[in-house]
Design an enzyme around this catalytic site. Structure first.
Site, mmCIF file in Angstrom:
data_model
loop_
_atom_site.group_PDB
_atom_site.id
_atom_site.type_symbol
_atom_site.label_atom_id
_atom_site.label_comp_id
_atom_site.label_asym_id
_atom_site.label_seq_id
_atom_site.Cartn_x
_atom_site.Cartn_y
_atom_site.Cartn_z
ATOM 1 N N LYS A 93 0.850 -1.204 0.000
ATOM 2 C CA LYS A 93 0.000 0.000 0.000
ATOM 3 C C LYS A 93 0.879 1.245 0.000
ATOM 4 O O LYS A 93 1.907 1.285 0.691
ATOM 5 C CB LYS A 93 -0.900 -0.054 1.240
ATOM 6 C CG LYS A 93 -1.963 1.028 1.318
ATOM 7 C CD LYS A 93 -2.856 0.806 2.544
ATOM 8 C CE LYS A 93 -3.955 1.837 2.667
ATOM 9 N NZ LYS A 93 -4.815 1.635 3.853
ATOM 10 N N SER B 199 -9.642 1.636 2.963
ATOM 11 C CA SER B 199 -8.817 2.382 2.039
ATOM 12 C C SER B 199 -7.769 1.527 1.318
ATOM 13 O O SER B 199 -7.196 1.990 0.333
ATOM 14 C CB SER B 199 -8.105 3.506 2.784
ATOM 15 O OG SER B 199 -7.254 2.966 3.773
ATOM 16 N N SER C 191 -9.732 -0.663 7.155
ATOM 17 C CA SER C 191 -9.169 -0.559 5.801
ATOM 18 C C SER C 191 -8.463 -1.783 5.255
ATOM 19 O O SER C 191 -8.123 -1.813 4.075
ATOM 20 C CB SER C 191 -8.214 0.619 5.727
ATOM 21 O OG SER C 191 -8.960 1.784 5.551
HETATM 22 N N1 GLN Z 1 -13.163 4.079 6.478
HETATM 23 C C1 GLN Z 1 -12.457 4.448 7.650
HETATM 24 C C2 GLN Z 1 -12.022 5.896 7.563
HETATM 25 O O1 GLN Z 1 -12.279 6.501 6.565
HETATM 26 C C3 GLN Z 1 -11.292 3.538 7.887
HETATM 27 C C4 GLN Z 1 -10.092 3.877 7.119
HETATM 28 C C5 GLN Z 1 -8.878 3.082 7.505
HETATM 29 O O2 GLN Z 1 -8.964 2.058 8.182
HETATM 30 N N2 GLN Z 1 -7.723 3.582 7.105
HETATM 31 O O3 GLN Z 1 -11.462 6.433 8.468
#
Ligand code: GLN
Length: 476
Positions: A79, A154, A178
Site C-alpha cells: 500500500k 482504504s 481498511s
Molecule cells: N473508512 C475508515 C475511515 O475513513 C477507515 C479507514 C482506515 O482504516 N484507514 O477512516
C-alpha cells in the site's frame, strides 16, 4: 499454468522444485497487469525492472541448489502509505506526489529481507481516509469481481491486486477497517493485527492510536506466513509490543472444538443486507457443526463506535497532517508570505475528504470543544474497550459481519460522507479497542459478489483467530 491465481505456499513449492522460475512467475503477473490494470487500477507505481531483478536473483539462488524462504520470489504489492526506500510513496495524495522515502517502513524492511518480488505500490483513499478508494487523488480502483463496484477501502488497491491476480499477496493498513472491509468486498483474506503487534514505523500516520499494518492474502495460511515476517517489537515504534512471538503458521490446524464463539447481537441490526446476515449466521452454524460452541453476547456500546471513531481518528489525523506545511515535507505552492504559502499548499494539495477530516479534528480539539467532543470520545472509547474485555471473560472469539453490505457501486456514496462512514460500523470498534480481527470470504451473493465475515480475538491472540479462520476455510 495459471500461476497468478495460486497462493504463496503453492508457488513456493513450485519454485523450490524448479517446476517454475521466479522470473516466469513475475512475468505471469505482469502479463495479467497488461490485460487488466487499465480497468482495475490497483497500482499507483509499478516497479517492473526491480521486480525482474529480484526474481532473477532468486532463480540464481535456486539453481545453486539453495533453499528459499516461504515468501522468496513471491510477487507482492505494498500500500502506498507504507514507506519504501527509493520508491515513491504518495499516500494517493498530491501533497506527496514526488515523495521518495529515504528509509523503509519496518514492516517492509522485514518483509524485504525475505526477498519477495515487489510488483508495485497500491492505490488507497488519500492518506487512508475512506472506505472505497474513490478518495485517491490519482484514480479510482475497481472491484475485480464487478468493475462497476468499489473494491472497498482504504486498502482497495491492495485487495484488488490480490483478487485480480495482479499480486499474490499484499500489505495494507487498517485504522478503522481498511484491511478487512476491502478484503471482504474483494473475496480475499485480510488481517488487522493487535495494535502494537506490527511496527508502525514508516507507515505514514493517519490515526496513530488506531493504525496497524497487516496482510491481505488469498488464504489463511499465507496470512499466517506474512504475519510471521512483519510482526515483532521495533525500537523505532515505542507502541510496538515487546513479547515473544509465536510462529503463526502453528495455528494452521483445523480444529475449533472447545472454542466458544460469541455472536454480538448489536452487529445484527436493521439495515444490514440480508444476504450478508444469512451468510454470517450460516458460518456460525458451520462452526457449531465443527464442534465450537456459539453463544449470543452483547457489546452494548457498539452504537457509539462510529461517532467515537469519527472524532478520535480525525483529531489524530488533523494533528498528524500538520507536518505538510510546504516546508518540511512534500509539495509547496508559493505565496507572497509564509502564511499564504502554507494556505495555498494545503488548499491545493489536499483533497476534499482530507480537508473535511482536518476541519472536524481541529474543531474537536479546539479550546471550548475539547471536553465536549475529544475528551468525551476518549471516555466512550474506554467503554467500548470494556465491552470487549467483559465479553472475552467468557468467550474465545467474536464472529460478526465485516461490513453491512457487499461491495457497493462506484459513486454510490461519494456525495454522502455520513453514509460512507456508517459502512464502518462493524470494523471500527476493534480499532478503538486495539484488538486483532480477520476478514475471510464465506459466500457469494446472487449477483456473484463476495461476502466476508470477521473473527475478532483477544489482544495478542492472533493464533486463535487464525486457527478458527483456517478451520472454516478448510470446511467451507
Ligand atoms: N473508512 C475508515 C475511515 O475513513 C477507515 C479507514 C482506515 O482504516 N484507514 O477512516
Amino acid at each position: 499454468m495459471n500461476l497468478n491465481t495460486k497462493t504463496a505456499h503453492e508457488l513456493h513449492k513450485l519454485l523450490q522444485s524448479k517446476e517454475i522460475s521466479a522470473v516466469e512467475l513475475a512475468e505471469n503477473i505482469f502479463s495479467q497487469i497488461d490485460k487488466t490494470e487499465t480497468e482495475i487500477g490497483a497500482y499507483l507505481t509499478i516497479t517492473k525492472d526491480n521486480a525482474l531483478k529480484t526474481a532473477k536473483a532468486v532463480d540464481e539462488k535456486i539453481s545453486r541448489g539453495e533453499k528459499i524462504s516461504a515468501l522468496e520470489g513471491i510477487p507482492c504489492a505494498v500500500k502506498d502509505n507504507i514507506c519504501t526506500q527509493g520508491i515513491k510513496t504518495t499516500c494517493a495524495s498530491k501533497i506527496l506526489e514526488n515523495f521518495i522515502p529515504p528509509y523503509n517502513a519496518t514492516a517492509w524492511q522485514k518483509l524485504q529481507a525475505e526477498n519477495p518480488v515487489l510488483i508495485g505500490k497500491t492505490n488507497l483513499d488519500e492518506f487512508a481516509m475512506g472506505g472505497s478508494t474513490e478518495n485517491s487523488a490519482y484514480h479510482v480502483t475497481k472491484n475485480p469481481h464487478d468493475l462497476n463496484r468499489v473494491p472497498g477501502g482504504s486498502s482497495g488497491g491492495s485487495a484488488a491486486a490480490v483478487a485480480g491476480g495482479e499480486a499474490i499477496f499484499a500489505l495494507g493498513s487498517d485504522t478503522g477497517g481498511s484491511i478487512r472491509q476491502p478484503a471482504s468486498f474483494c473475496g480475499v483474506v485480510g488481517l488487522k493485527p493487535t495494535y502494537g503487534r506490527v511496527s508502525r514505523y514508516g507507515l505514514v500516520a493517519y490515526g496513530s492510536s488506531l493504525d496497524q499494518i497487516g496482510p491481505i492474502t488469498r488464504d489463511v495460511a499465507d496470512c499466517a506466513t506474512v504475519l510471521n515476517e512483519i510482526a515483532g517489537f521495533d525500537e523505532m515504534d515505542s507502541t510496538s509490543v515487546n513479547t515473544e512471538l509465536p510462529d503463526f503458521t502453528k495455528a494452521l490446524v483445523a480444529d475449533v472444538k472447545n472454542l466458544k464463539i460469541g455472536l454480538p447481537k448489536e452487529y445484527f441490526i436493521k439495515g444490514i443486507d440480508s444476504e450478508v446476515e444469512n451468510s454470517v449466521r450460516n458460518a456460525a452454524k458451520i462452526f457449531e457443526n465443527l464442534g465450537a460452541e456459539i453463544v449470543e453476547i452483547s457489546l452494548p456500546h457498539t452504537e457509539y463506535a462510529i461517532s467515537t471513531y469519527y472524532l478520535i481518528a480525525p483529531a489524530e489525523a488533523a494533528t498528524n497532517l500538520e507536518r505538510y506545511d510546504g516546508v518540511s515535507y512534500g509539495e509547496r505552492v508559493d505565496g507572497v508570505d509564509v502564511v499564504e504559502m502554507m494556505t495555498n499548499t494545503r488548499t491545493e494539495k489536499f483533497g476534499e475528504e482530507v480537508k473535511r477530516r482536518i476541519l472536524i479534528g481541529n474543531y474537536a480539539l479546539s479550546a471550548g470543544y475539547y471536553d465536549a467532543y475529544y475528551l468525551k470520545a476518549l471516555k466512550v472509547r474506554t467503554l467500548i474497550q470494556k465491552d470487549f474485555t467483559d465479553a472475552f471473560k467468557t468467550i474465545d472469539l467474536i464472529l460478526a459481519p465485516t461490513a453491512p453490505t457487499p461491495a457497493f457501486k462506484l459513486g454510490e456514496m461519494t456525495s454522502d460522507p455520513l453514509k460512507m462512514y456508517l459502512q464502518d460500523v462493524f470494523t471500527v470498534p476493534l480499532n478503538l479497542a486495539g484488538l486483532p480481527g480477520i476478514s475471510i470470504p464465506c459466500a457469494m451473493t446472487q449477483n456473484n459478489l463476495p461476502i466476508g465475515f470477521q473473527l475478532i480475538g483477544k489482544a495478542l491472540d492472533e493464533m486463535t483467530i487464525l486457527k478458527a479462520a483456517y478451520t472454516f476455510e478448510q470446511n467451507n
